[in-house]
Design a protein around this motif. Structure first.
Motif, mmCIF file in Angstrom:
data_model
loop_
_atom_site.group_PDB
_atom_site.id
_atom_site.type_symbol
_atom_site.label_atom_id
_atom_site.label_comp_id
_atom_site.label_asym_id
_atom_site.label_seq_id
_atom_site.Cartn_x
_atom_site.Cartn_y
_atom_site.Cartn_z
ATOM 1 N N GLY A 33 0.809 -1.215 0.000
ATOM 2 C CA GLY A 33 0.000 0.000 0.000
ATOM 3 C C GLY A 33 0.845 1.270 0.000
ATOM 4 O O GLY A 33 0.329 2.370 -0.001
ATOM 5 N N LEU A 34 2.152 1.120 0.026
ATOM 6 C CA LEU A 34 3.082 2.246 -0.010
ATOM 7 C C LEU A 34 3.546 2.422 -1.454
ATOM 8 O O LEU A 34 4.294 1.612 -1.963
ATOM 9 N N SER A 35 3.060 3.441 -2.098
ATOM 10 C CA SER A 35 3.350 3.598 -3.513
ATOM 11 C C SER A 35 4.656 4.361 -3.718
ATOM 12 O O SER A 35 4.819 5.489 -3.266
ATOM 13 N N LEU A 36 5.584 3.722 -4.393
ATOM 14 C CA LEU A 36 6.891 4.317 -4.658
ATOM 15 C C LEU A 36 7.167 4.448 -6.146
ATOM 16 O O LEU A 36 8.294 4.724 -6.528
ATOM 17 N N ILE A 37 6.162 4.249 -6.986
ATOM 18 C CA ILE A 37 6.411 4.274 -8.427
ATOM 19 C C ILE A 37 6.371 5.705 -8.953
ATOM 20 O O ILE A 37 5.863 6.610 -8.307
ATOM 21 N N GLY A 38 6.902 5.852 -10.137
ATOM 22 C CA GLY A 38 6.913 7.161 -10.784
ATOM 23 C C GLY A 38 8.320 7.725 -10.838
ATOM 24 O O GLY A 38 9.260 7.171 -10.274
ATOM 25 N N ALA A 39 8.444 8.829 -11.528
ATOM 26 C CA ALA A 39 9.728 9.500 -11.667
ATOM 27 C C ALA A 39 9.489 10.997 -11.592
ATOM 28 O O ALA A 39 8.775 11.540 -12.428
ATOM 29 N N PRO A 40 10.064 11.660 -10.613
ATOM 30 C CA PRO A 40 9.881 13.111 -10.544
ATOM 31 C C PRO A 40 10.443 13.781 -11.804
ATOM 32 O O PRO A 40 11.455 13.343 -12.357
ATOM 33 N N TRP A 41 9.784 14.827 -12.246
ATOM 34 C CA TRP A 41 10.204 15.502 -13.468
ATOM 35 C C TRP A 41 11.608 16.084 -13.340
ATOM 36 O O TRP A 41 12.348 16.169 -14.318
ATOM 37 N N ILE A 42 11.998 16.468 -12.141
ATOM 38 C CA ILE A 42 13.331 17.039 -11.942
ATOM 39 C C ILE A 42 14.406 15.998 -12.231
ATOM 40 O O ILE A 42 15.464 16.329 -12.780
ATOM 41 N N VAL A 43 14.140 14.742 -11.897
ATOM 42 C CA VAL A 43 15.109 13.671 -12.171
ATOM 43 C C VAL A 43 15.263 13.478 -13.670
ATOM 44 O O VAL A 43 16.381 13.370 -14.189
ATOM 45 N N THR A 44 14.145 13.458 -14.380
ATOM 46 C CA THR A 44 14.199 13.307 -15.837
ATOM 47 C C THR A 44 14.946 14.477 -16.460
ATOM 48 O O THR A 44 15.783 14.284 -17.353
ATOM 49 N N GLY A 45 14.686 15.679 -15.984
ATOM 50 C CA GLY A 45 15.381 16.852 -16.505
ATOM 51 C C GLY A 45 16.878 16.810 -16.229
ATOM 52 O O GLY A 45 17.696 17.124 -17.099
ATOM 53 N N LEU A 46 17.248 16.407 -15.014
ATOM 54 C CA LEU A 46 18.669 16.322 -14.680
ATOM 55 C C LEU A 46 19.379 15.252 -15.501
ATOM 56 O O LEU A 46 20.530 15.441 -15.914
ATOM 57 N N LEU A 47 18.711 14.139 -15.744
ATOM 58 C CA LEU A 47 19.315 13.095 -16.580
ATOM 59 C C LEU A 47 19.527 13.589 -18.005
ATOM 60 O O LEU A 47 20.547 13.288 -18.630
ATOM 61 N N ALA A 48 18.587 14.353 -18.520
ATOM 62 C CA ALA A 48 18.722 14.901 -19.873
ATOM 63 C C ALA A 48 19.875 15.905 -19.931
ATOM 64 O O ALA A 48 20.695 15.872 -20.856
ATOM 65 N N VAL A 49 19.959 16.777 -18.932
ATOM 66 C CA VAL A 49 21.043 17.773 -18.904
ATOM 67 C C VAL A 49 22.393 17.080 -18.768
ATOM 68 O O VAL A 49 23.371 17.446 -19.441
ATOM 69 N N LEU A 50 22.477 16.052 -17.927
ATOM 70 C CA LEU A 50 23.724 15.306 -17.761
ATOM 71 C C LEU A 50 24.155 14.659 -19.072
ATOM 72 O O LEU A 50 25.332 14.673 -19.428
ATOM 73 N N GLY A 51 23.197 14.092 -19.800
ATOM 74 C CA GLY A 51 23.520 13.491 -21.093
ATOM 75 C C GLY A 51 24.056 14.521 -22.074
ATOM 76 O O GLY A 51 25.026 14.252 -22.804
ATOM 77 N N ILE A 52 23.464 15.692 -22.105
ATOM 78 C CA ILE A 52 23.921 16.750 -23.012
ATOM 79 C C ILE A 52 25.332 17.203 -22.638
ATOM 80 O O ILE A 52 26.193 17.385 -23.509
ATOM 81 N N ILE A 53 25.595 17.370 -21.337
ATOM 82 C CA ILE A 53 26.923 17.793 -20.894
ATOM 83 C C ILE A 53 27.981 16.766 -21.289
ATOM 84 O O ILE A 53 29.050 17.122 -21.802
ATOM 85 N N VAL A 54 27.711 15.485 -21.067
ATOM 86 C CA VAL A 54 28.678 14.443 -21.427
ATOM 87 C C VAL A 54 28.901 14.412 -22.932
ATOM 88 O O VAL A 54 30.034 14.270 -23.396
ATOM 89 N N LEU A 55 27.842 14.572 -23.709
ATOM 90 C CA LEU A 55 27.986 14.579 -25.163
ATOM 91 C C LEU A 55 28.852 15.744 -25.628
ATOM 92 O O LEU A 55 29.742 15.576 -26.467
#
Length: 175
Positions: A33-55
């Protein structure tokens, strides 16, 4: 120090482990009954920015490594930053694979409840996060390739071997 490219099977294992972990988390959330699913939008944004920086960093290393040493601009690229970029690319590729599996596992376990607004929103968040993670994995693989040094002009280089063979033949012909 000689680095090797990350083998393809490590990405597959990372994705598989992430898939198992994401599935397990969603299953635990349903049973407790403890819901832990989903992905905060900030995490998705940070992952995208990190990918761009590495590229961008990998492209700079590639440009620097493949430019004639006499024509290289005095930029901030040095061997330490090049190695850090390679390590970041490797880490981004493996983390992208694991996280893509993580979010994919959550999607698989939640797809049966898509009619509920909460699960529908969580599936959308996880799908976008998984797409960004797959893009990060691809950027990591590409970044590893971009950080490769061109073959040096040492005695093992095929061009140098051919030049030596021609010189030896020319000397034998003259004698």
């Amino acid at each position: 120090m000689k680095t090797r490219r990350t083998p393809w099977w490590q990405y597959v294992i990372g994705t598989g482990l992430g898939l198992l972990a994401g599935t397990g988390l969603a299953s635990y959330g349903e049973s407790s009954g403890l819901s832990l699913i989903g992905a905060p939008w900030i995490v998705t944004g940070l992952l995208a920015v990190l990918g761009i920086i590495v590229l961008v960093m990998a492209l700079q290393v590639h440009k620097y490594a493949n430019t004639d040493p006499k024509k290289r601009p005095h930029s901030f690229i040095n061997p330490t930053i090049a190695v850090y970029t390679l390590v970041l690319a490797k880490a981004l590729g493996l983390a992208g694979a694991g996280l893509a599996g993580w979010y994919g596992g959550q999607i698989l376990m939640s797809i049966g409840h898509i009619e509920a607004e909460y699960y529908s929103r969580a599936i959308t968040e996880c799908a976008i996060a998984a797409a960004v993670c797959i893009a990060d994995m691809i950027i990591g693989i590409l970044g590893e390739w971009l950080c490769q040094l061109p073959p040096n002009e040492g005695p093992e280089n095929p061009k140098m071997k051919e030049t030596k063979r021609r010189r030896d033949m020319a000397q034998a012909y003259r004698q």
